[in-house]
Design a protein around this motif. Sequence first.
Motif, PDB file in Angstrom:
ATOM      1  N   ARG A 117      21.914  54.476  42.467  1.00 40.80           N
ATOM      2  CA  ARG A 117      21.741  52.529  43.448  1.00 40.80           C
ATOM      3  C   ARG A 117      20.889  52.319  42.030  1.00 40.80           C
ATOM      4  O   ARG A 117      19.794  51.162  42.438  1.00 40.80           O
ATOM      5  CB  ARG A 117      21.517  52.223  44.563  1.00 40.80           C
ATOM      6  CG  ARG A 117      22.308  53.064  44.976  1.00 40.80           C
ATOM      7  CD  ARG A 117      23.338  52.787  45.939  1.00 40.80           C
ATOM      8  NE  ARG A 117      24.380  53.388  46.908  1.00 40.80           N
ATOM      9  CZ  ARG A 117      24.686  53.969  47.245  1.00 40.80           C
ATOM     10  NH1 ARG A 117      24.969  55.088  45.969  1.00 40.80           N
ATOM     11  NH2 ARG A 117      26.141  54.742  48.198  1.00 40.80           N
ATOM     12  N   SER A 118      21.556  52.582  40.652  1.00 42.94           N
ATOM     13  CA  SER A 118      20.522  52.003  39.943  1.00 42.94           C
ATOM     14  C   SER A 118      20.798  50.172  39.914  1.00 42.94           C
ATOM     15  O   SER A 118      19.702  49.846  39.417  1.00 42.94           O
ATOM     16  CB  SER A 118      20.559  51.998  38.666  1.00 42.94           C
ATOM     17  OG  SER A 118      21.815  52.356  38.209  1.00 42.94           O
ATOM     18  N   GLN A 119      21.315  49.689  40.246  1.00 43.85           N
ATOM     19  CA  GLN A 119      21.132  47.520  40.508  1.00 43.85           C
ATOM     20  C   GLN A 119      20.209  47.565  41.050  1.00 43.85           C
ATOM     21  O   GLN A 119      20.264  46.602  40.423  1.00 43.85           O
ATOM     22  CB  GLN A 119      22.385  47.551  41.429  1.00 43.85           C
ATOM     23  CG  GLN A 119      22.580  47.860  42.510  1.00 43.85           C
ATOM     24  CD  GLN A 119      23.487  49.508  42.955  1.00 43.85           C
ATOM     25  OE1 GLN A 119      22.976  50.228  42.096  1.00 43.85           O
ATOM     26  NE2 GLN A 119      24.858  48.773  43.929  1.00 43.85           N
ATOM     27  N   TYR A 120      19.383  48.344  41.740  1.00 43.42           N
ATOM     28  CA  TYR A 120      18.366  47.995  42.779  1.00 43.42           C
ATOM     29  C   TYR A 120      17.056  48.054  41.920  1.00 43.42           C
ATOM     30  O   TYR A 120      15.543  47.714  42.095  1.00 43.42           O
ATOM     31  CB  TYR A 120      18.146  48.371  43.955  1.00 43.42           C
ATOM     32  CG  TYR A 120      19.738  47.488  44.950  1.00 43.42           C
ATOM     33  CD1 TYR A 120      20.111  46.724  45.037  1.00 43.42           C
ATOM     34  CD2 TYR A 120      19.999  48.872  45.076  1.00 43.42           C
ATOM     35  CE1 TYR A 120      20.332  46.358  45.880  1.00 43.42           C
ATOM     36  CE2 TYR A 120      21.939  48.382  46.309  1.00 43.42           C
ATOM     37  CZ  TYR A 120      22.022  47.401  46.254  1.00 43.42           C
ATOM     38  OH  TYR A 120      23.156  46.950  47.397  1.00 43.42           O
ATOM     39  N   ILE A 227      18.722  59.084  33.520  1.00 45.08           N
ATOM     40  CA  ILE A 227      18.569  57.354  34.129  1.00 45.08           C
ATOM     41  C   ILE A 227      18.706  56.486  33.200  1.00 45.08           C
ATOM     42  O   ILE A 227      17.471  56.669  31.795  1.00 45.08           O
ATOM     43  CB  ILE A 227      17.525  57.898  35.083  1.00 45.08           C
ATOM     44  CG1 ILE A 227      16.972  58.910  35.719  1.00 45.08           C
ATOM     45  CG2 ILE A 227      16.226  57.049  35.408  1.00 45.08           C
ATOM     46  CD1 ILE A 227      17.895  59.089  36.949  1.00 45.08           C
ATOM     47  N   LEU A 228      19.173  55.701  33.113  1.00 45.91           N
ATOM     48  CA  LEU A 228      19.220  54.619  32.024  1.00 45.91           C
ATOM     49  C   LEU A 228      17.973  53.397  31.859  1.00 45.91           C
ATOM     50  O   LEU A 228      17.752  52.976  31.461  1.00 45.91           O
ATOM     51  CB  LEU A 228      20.832  53.784  31.722  1.00 45.91           C
ATOM     52  CG  LEU A 228      21.387  54.927  31.494  1.00 45.91           C
ATOM     53  CD1 LEU A 228      22.822  54.397  31.835  1.00 45.91           C
ATOM     54  CD2 LEU A 228      21.062  56.245  30.266  1.00 45.91           C
ATOM     55  N   VAL A 229      17.750  53.656  33.094  1.00 45.00           N
ATOM     56  CA  VAL A 229      16.731  51.914  33.866  1.00 45.00           C
ATOM     57  C   VAL A 229      15.332  52.473  33.115  1.00 45.00           C
ATOM     58  O   VAL A 229      14.863  53.854  32.819  1.00 45.00           O
ATOM     59  CB  VAL A 229      16.715  51.462  35.442  1.00 45.00           C
ATOM     60  CG1 VAL A 229      17.508  50.787  35.453  1.00 45.00           C
ATOM     61  CG2 VAL A 229      15.484  53.214  35.639  1.00 45.00           C
ATOM     62  N   PRO A 230      14.587  51.814  32.140  1.00 41.04           N
ATOM     63  CA  PRO A 230      13.036  51.909  31.630  1.00 41.04           C
ATOM     64  C   PRO A 230      12.442  53.108  32.941  1.00 41.04           C
ATOM     65  O   PRO A 230      12.353  52.198  33.599  1.00 41.04           O
ATOM     66  CB  PRO A 230      12.290  51.076  31.697  1.00 41.04           C
ATOM     67  CG  PRO A 230      13.435  50.470  31.309  1.00 41.04           C
ATOM     68  CD  PRO A 230      14.907  50.196  32.554  1.00 41.04           C
ATOM     69  N   VAL A 231      11.856  54.103  32.251  1.00 37.64           N
ATOM     70  CA  VAL A 231      11.021  55.056  33.475  1.00 37.64           C
ATOM     71  C   VAL A 231       9.070  55.472  32.527  1.00 37.64           C
ATOM     72  O   VAL A 231       9.822  55.606  31.300  1.00 37.64           O
ATOM     73  CB  VAL A 231      11.693  56.308  33.613  1.00 37.64           C
ATOM     74  CG1 VAL A 231      10.807  57.307  34.356  1.00 37.64           C
ATOM     75  CG2 VAL A 231      13.099  56.334  33.842  1.00 37.64           C
ATOM     76  N   ILE A 253      16.501  63.768  30.587  1.00 36.87           N
ATOM     77  CA  ILE A 253      17.410  62.303  31.404  1.00 36.87           C
ATOM     78  C   ILE A 253      17.109  61.106  31.594  1.00 36.87           C
ATOM     79  O   ILE A 253      17.906  60.593  31.985  1.00 36.87           O
ATOM     80  CB  ILE A 253      17.621  63.305  32.796  1.00 36.87           C
ATOM     81  CG1 ILE A 253      17.081  63.428  33.876  1.00 36.87           C
ATOM     82  CG2 ILE A 253      18.632  64.729  32.364  1.00 36.87           C
ATOM     83  CD1 ILE A 253      17.435  64.207  35.328  1.00 36.87           C
ATOM     84  N   CYS A 254      16.402  61.108  30.431  1.00 36.21           N
ATOM     85  CA  CYS A 254      15.734  59.741  30.466  1.00 36.21           C
ATOM     86  C   CYS A 254      15.844  59.338  29.183  1.00 36.21           C
ATOM     87  O   CYS A 254      14.495  58.748  27.992  1.00 36.21           O
ATOM     88  CB  CYS A 254      14.357  59.942  31.777  1.00 36.21           C
ATOM     89  SG  CYS A 254      13.855  60.133  33.430  1.00 36.21           S
TER      90      CYS A 254
END
Length: 286
Positions: A117-120, A227-231, A253-254
């Motif tokens: 649910r990466s949109q959150y 995982i495309l969001v910044p981590v 995977i980031c």
Amino acid sequence: MEQIEFQSIQTNGVTLHTAMAGPENGPLLVLLHGFPEFWYGWKNQIIPLAEAGYRVVVPDQRGYHLSDKPEGVESYVLDKLRDDIVGLIKTLSPNQKAIVGGHDWGGAVAWHLASTRSQYVEKLIIVNMPHPRVMMKVLPFYPPQWKKSSYIAFFQLPNAPEAALQENHFQKLDEAIGLTARPHLFTKEDVSSYKLAWTQPGALTSMLNWYRAIKKGGFEKPISKRILVPVRMIWGMEDKFLSRKLAKETIKICPNGQLIFVDDASHWINHEKPEVVNQLILEFLT
């Protein structure tokens, strides 16, 4: 000086007791604790992050401390744990997004949220927790982790783990974190707060049900996407529960991720090196 306040928030069919601090119009920063903690696991981070302008929200996750403790192992699968946090974000964030941080099991929930649910999720901060699916992929082929994870097999048993953890006023849980043994980190009041959380009716079984639900879903699925969001991953080098290989495999995977190892820190780095953790979080956010 910011003050911590408390609210009960309804989400996904449960009520979560939640610690909060910081300006109500500040960017939402949700921090998720692990086992066997409660909101207190982030006590050293809440005020510094709130004073930096963030609306810091730290729930007791379902099954813990003063939050609801639904019965049954199925109530603790990763999808339900994730949806608790989705509901929290929808309730508290005008733009339906949050920066999400997690330590230990809270990190597993945060990873699952960002995966599915990466949109959150605006940004992700993970402290000493690999992606759950990376862990399941690596574990069978990496003997050094087997012994570190042996307690998970014990936690699958009915009743025996509850009895063992309650012995001598929760001695094993106390020792796992090093509460009594490290008075320079934990006051007597801190120790009492933890033990009060563990004595809540139904808490021990609910906390253990997080482990028992591993076989019920979320961990075993293949990693279908990155995982495309910044981590930013922060990892205490001396973690005796999780090997560094799991961290190194997870960061692969980031594509927008960064892994920072911290010397002379264990799995409980939030407590041991709060200034370092706070600085690494604020650097990443600003």
